[in-house]
Design a protein around this motif. Structure first.
Motif, PDB file in Angstrom:
ATOM      1  N   PRO A 107      20.126 -21.183  21.965  1.00 45.98           N
ATOM      2  CA  PRO A 107      19.880 -20.211  23.033  1.00 45.98           C
ATOM      3  C   PRO A 107      18.480 -20.287  23.654  1.00 45.98           C
ATOM      4  CG  PRO A 107      20.893 -19.158  21.134  1.00 45.98           C
ATOM      5  CD  PRO A 107      20.484 -20.523  20.710  1.00 45.98           C
ATOM      6  N   LEU A 108      17.502 -20.867  22.952  1.00 42.33           N
ATOM      7  CA  LEU A 108      16.132 -20.839  23.448  1.00 42.33           C
ATOM      8  C   LEU A 108      16.002 -21.590  24.775  1.00 42.33           C
ATOM      9  CD1 LEU A 108      13.245 -19.903  22.950  1.00 42.33           C
ATOM     10  CD2 LEU A 108      12.841 -22.032  21.695  1.00 42.33           C
ATOM     11  N   GLY A 109      16.684 -22.722  24.898  1.00 45.92           N
ATOM     12  CA  GLY A 109      16.641 -23.459  26.162  1.00 45.92           C
ATOM     13  C   GLY A 109      17.162 -22.621  27.316  1.00 45.92           C
ATOM     14  N   LYS A 110      18.220 -21.877  27.071  1.00 44.22           N
ATOM     15  CA  LYS A 110      18.767 -20.993  28.100  1.00 44.22           C
ATOM     16  C   LYS A 110      17.803 -19.845  28.388  1.00 44.22           C
ATOM     17  CE  LYS A 110      23.514 -22.068  26.753  1.00 44.22           C
ATOM     18  NZ  LYS A 110      24.790 -21.523  26.234  1.00 44.22           N
ATOM     19  N   ALA A 111      17.110 -19.377  27.357  1.00 47.27           N
ATOM     20  CA  ALA A 111      16.129 -18.311  27.558  1.00 47.27           C
ATOM     21  C   ALA A 111      14.986 -18.788  28.451  1.00 47.27           C
ATOM     22  CB  ALA A 111      15.599 -17.830  26.210  1.00 47.27           C
ATOM     23  N   PHE A 112      14.552 -20.042  28.280  1.00 50.21           N
ATOM     24  CA  PHE A 112      13.519 -20.585  29.156  1.00 50.21           C
ATOM     25  C   PHE A 112      13.993 -20.597  30.607  1.00 50.21           C
ATOM     26  CE2 PHE A 112      11.820 -23.006  25.310  1.00 50.21           C
ATOM     27  CZ  PHE A 112      10.714 -22.200  25.186  1.00 50.21           C
ATOM     28  N   ILE A 113      15.233 -21.052  30.822  1.00 43.09           N
ATOM     29  CA  ILE A 113      15.788 -21.061  32.173  1.00 43.09           C
ATOM     30  C   ILE A 113      15.858 -19.637  32.723  1.00 43.09           C
ATOM     31  CG2 ILE A 113      17.844 -21.595  33.561  1.00 43.09           C
ATOM     32  CD1 ILE A 113      18.423 -23.886  31.581  1.00 43.09           C
ATOM     33  N   ALA A 114      16.310 -18.699  31.891  1.00 43.39           N
ATOM     34  CA  ALA A 114      16.419 -17.299  32.308  1.00 43.39           C
ATOM     35  C   ALA A 114      15.062 -16.716  32.667  1.00 43.39           C
ATOM     36  CB  ALA A 114      17.081 -16.483  31.207  1.00 43.39           C
TER      37      ALA A 114
ATOM     38  N   THR B 215      16.922 -18.350  14.331  1.00 43.73           N
ATOM     39  CA  THR B 215      17.646 -17.071  14.249  1.00 43.73           C
ATOM     40  C   THR B 215      17.152 -16.085  15.298  1.00 43.73           C
ATOM     41  OG1 THR B 215      17.985 -17.400  11.869  1.00 43.73           O
ATOM     42  CG2 THR B 215      18.294 -15.172  12.724  1.00 43.73           C
ATOM     43  N   LEU B 216      15.833 -16.005  15.477  1.00 52.15           N
ATOM     44  CA  LEU B 216      15.275 -15.090  16.471  1.00 52.15           C
ATOM     45  C   LEU B 216      15.660 -15.478  17.896  1.00 52.15           C
ATOM     46  CD1 LEU B 216      11.673 -14.441  15.058  1.00 52.15           C
ATOM     47  CD2 LEU B 216      13.668 -12.933  14.956  1.00 52.15           C
ATOM     48  N   SER B 217      15.963 -16.766  18.121  1.00 47.61           N
ATOM     49  CA  SER B 217      16.364 -17.182  19.467  1.00 47.61           C
ATOM     50  C   SER B 217      17.692 -16.553  19.883  1.00 47.61           C
ATOM     51  CB  SER B 217      16.459 -18.714  19.540  1.00 47.61           C
ATOM     52  OG  SER B 217      17.604 -19.196  18.847  1.00 47.61           O
ATOM     53  N   TYR B 218      18.415 -15.980  18.911  1.00 47.71           N
ATOM     54  CA  TYR B 218      19.681 -15.313  19.215  1.00 47.71           C
ATOM     55  C   TYR B 218      19.506 -13.830  19.578  1.00 47.71           C
ATOM     56  CZ  TYR B 218      22.787 -19.149  18.132  1.00 47.71           C
ATOM     57  OH  TYR B 218      23.467 -20.338  18.182  1.00 47.71           O
ATOM     58  N   LEU B 219      18.278 -13.348  19.624  1.00 48.55           N
ATOM     59  CA  LEU B 219      18.061 -11.944  19.981  1.00 48.55           C
ATOM     60  C   LEU B 219      18.654 -11.583  21.351  1.00 48.55           C
ATOM     61  CD1 LEU B 219      14.465 -11.241  18.612  1.00 48.55           C
ATOM     62  CD2 LEU B 219      16.580 -10.084  17.942  1.00 48.55           C
ATOM     63  N   PRO B 220      18.451 -12.417  22.384  1.00 48.73           N
ATOM     64  CA  PRO B 220      19.050 -12.061  23.678  1.00 48.73           C
ATOM     65  C   PRO B 220      20.519 -12.494  23.802  1.00 48.73           C
ATOM     66  CG  PRO B 220      17.724 -14.022  23.938  1.00 48.73           C
ATOM     67  CD  PRO B 220      17.559 -13.585  22.506  1.00 48.73           C
ATOM     68  N   PHE B 221      21.055 -13.124  22.758  1.00 47.52           N
ATOM     69  CA  PHE B 221      22.417 -13.668  22.782  1.00 47.52           C
ATOM     70  C   PHE B 221      23.356 -12.600  22.225  1.00 47.52           C
ATOM     71  CE2 PHE B 221      25.935 -16.153  20.995  1.00 47.52           C
ATOM     72  CZ  PHE B 221      26.201 -17.038  22.020  1.00 47.52           C
ATOM     73  N   ASN B 222      23.805 -11.724  23.099  1.00 47.74           N
ATOM     74  CA  ASN B 222      24.622 -10.593  22.652  1.00 47.74           C
ATOM     75  C   ASN B 222      25.977 -10.655  23.352  1.00 47.74           C
ATOM     76  OD1 ASN B 222      25.728  -8.220  21.776  1.00 47.74           O
ATOM     77  ND2 ASN B 222      23.990  -6.934  22.366  1.00 47.74           N
TER      78      ASN B 222
END
Length: 388
Positions: A1-8, A193-200
């Motif tokens: 998810p971190l790569g997607k978070a960077f894009i977001a 694991t923390l990279s999943y925080l915005p992955f809800n």
């Protein structure tokens, strides 16, 4: 998810627009260049050689194309460069001529970069495996130094007392392994694991449960995928640029079109094939540690794809490209040396790679280009689809 978070993050700052989608990947692509420069400067110890390696990477077709589109491959590639740079800094530091904590700093930085890489894309774990191999090879080298010092306890080597080596090695090794356990196992696990925080997904599951379930979902998808694609290619075809990845096409008129393709600069990628063979020779015949480091780094990104049976694409080779460039650069360094006349040929080679980039720029960037120009000058092989 971190790569997607960077894009977001880019979308959050600049809006839900093409610029917002792409800006973070572009910034990471730019950031790769100074890191690669520092890496090459550290290894080659020559500013002009570091400049050559960085220029070859800057004008590689895939580096340009992949960092201008919203995919997560750019982020893992950045962190792969970073984690190997820090690991190289570590293996160049002695246990005994500086405070041991200074070796821990770069080792920990490598582990943290690995954590961010894996959190950006699973393939960061391939790089982590390569780091492990390099670390334990270096640890074995240090053990041999210890055995040598133990056999001549009253001697010195490079101003370092053998008695000091014998006294410090067991404790330093134990402490280093503890640091590795923390920063290459626990810290990456926490980052991931923390990279999943915005992955809800609104399932109501806790953070760890969401993360673990997603691992199973991803693995099941990739292991059971049975699909074909017109632009897929096999791992052994990638260094030869057998089939570019065709991303975008637009017909402007009967004579003019536009397209975006991901593939390598032939002058860089084709040179990478003999360069890899040369690294093997240097490893075996000359016991060259730099060649070993580069080849193992390259193999760590490339070898796992030989075992993947699902449909794959040439862009999966992107994390290997920094090592291709470094292997080409190191080959030039070993061949040219300090001979200024030979250095001119190296500059000509780099200039030719830059010129080739300029020639192919329209089909890398989506600019309008005539079909006649593409078919006459750019379509080197029948399987190269660059415009439609």
């Amino acid at each position: 998810p971190l790569g997607k978070a960077f894009i977001a993050l880019g979308m959050l700052i600049f809006g839900v627009s093409p610029f917002g989608w792409r800006i973070m990947g572009t910034l990471f692509g730019i950031a790769m260049l100074p890191v690669l420069y520092l890496f090459a400067k550290k290894m080659f110890k020559k500013t002009w050689m570091a400049g050559i390696a960085t220029t070859l990477f800057a004008f590689d077709f895939m580096h340009f194309t992949q960092t201008r589109i919203a995919t997560i491959d750019v982020f893992v590639t950045f962190f792969v460069i970073l984690m190997y740079f820090f690991m190289y800094c570590y293996i160049k530091r002695s246990f005994y001529d500086r405070p041991i904590a200074k070796t821990f700093v770069v080792l920990a930085a490598s582990g943290v970069a690995m954590g961010f890489g894996v959190a950006s894309k699973w393939t960061g774990a391939y790089a982590g495996a390569g780091l492990g191999v390099i670390f334990f090879i270096d640890l074995y080298r240090r053990y041999r130094e210890y055995k040598f010092a133990k056999a001549d306890i009253d001697g010195t080597t490079n101003g370092i007392s053998h008695r000091l080596v014998v006294e410090k090695f067991p404790r330093y090794t134990f402490n280093t392994l503890i640091i590795c356990l923390i920063f290459f196992v626990f810290v990456p696990a926490i980052i991931y694991t923390l990279s999943y925080l915005p992955f809800n997904d609104l399932s109501g599951e806790g953070l760890v449960a969401r993360m673990l379930r997603n691992q199973q979902t991803m693995f099941n998808y990739h292991s059971n995928l049975n699909a074909t694609h017109p632009y897929s290619s096999n791992w052994y075809q990638w260094p030869f640029i057998w089939k570019p990845m065709f991303y975008y096409s637009k017909q402007i008129s009967d004579t003019v079109g536009a397209g975006i393709s991901a593939f390598g600069n032939p002058l860089v990628w084709y040179a990478g094939i003999p360069a890899a063979i040369y690294m093997i020779y240097l490893m075996i015949a000359k016991k060259d540690r730099n060649a070993m480091f580069l080849f193992l780094g390259y193999l760590a990104q490339y070898l796992p794809w030989m075992l993947v049976t699902r449909c794959v694409f040439i862009y999966h080779y992107f994390p290997s490209v920094p090592f291709v460039v470094m292997m080409v650069g190191y080959s030039i360094y070993k061949i040219v040396g300090d001979n200024k006349q030979r250095r001119q040929w190296a500059y000509i080679y780099v200039a030719a790679a830059v010129l080739l980039f300029a020639m192919f720029y329209p089909v890398l960037s989506g600019h309008n280009v005539s079909y006649d120009f593409v078919n006459t000058w750019l379509k080197w092989f029948d399987k190269w689809v660059l415009v439609l």
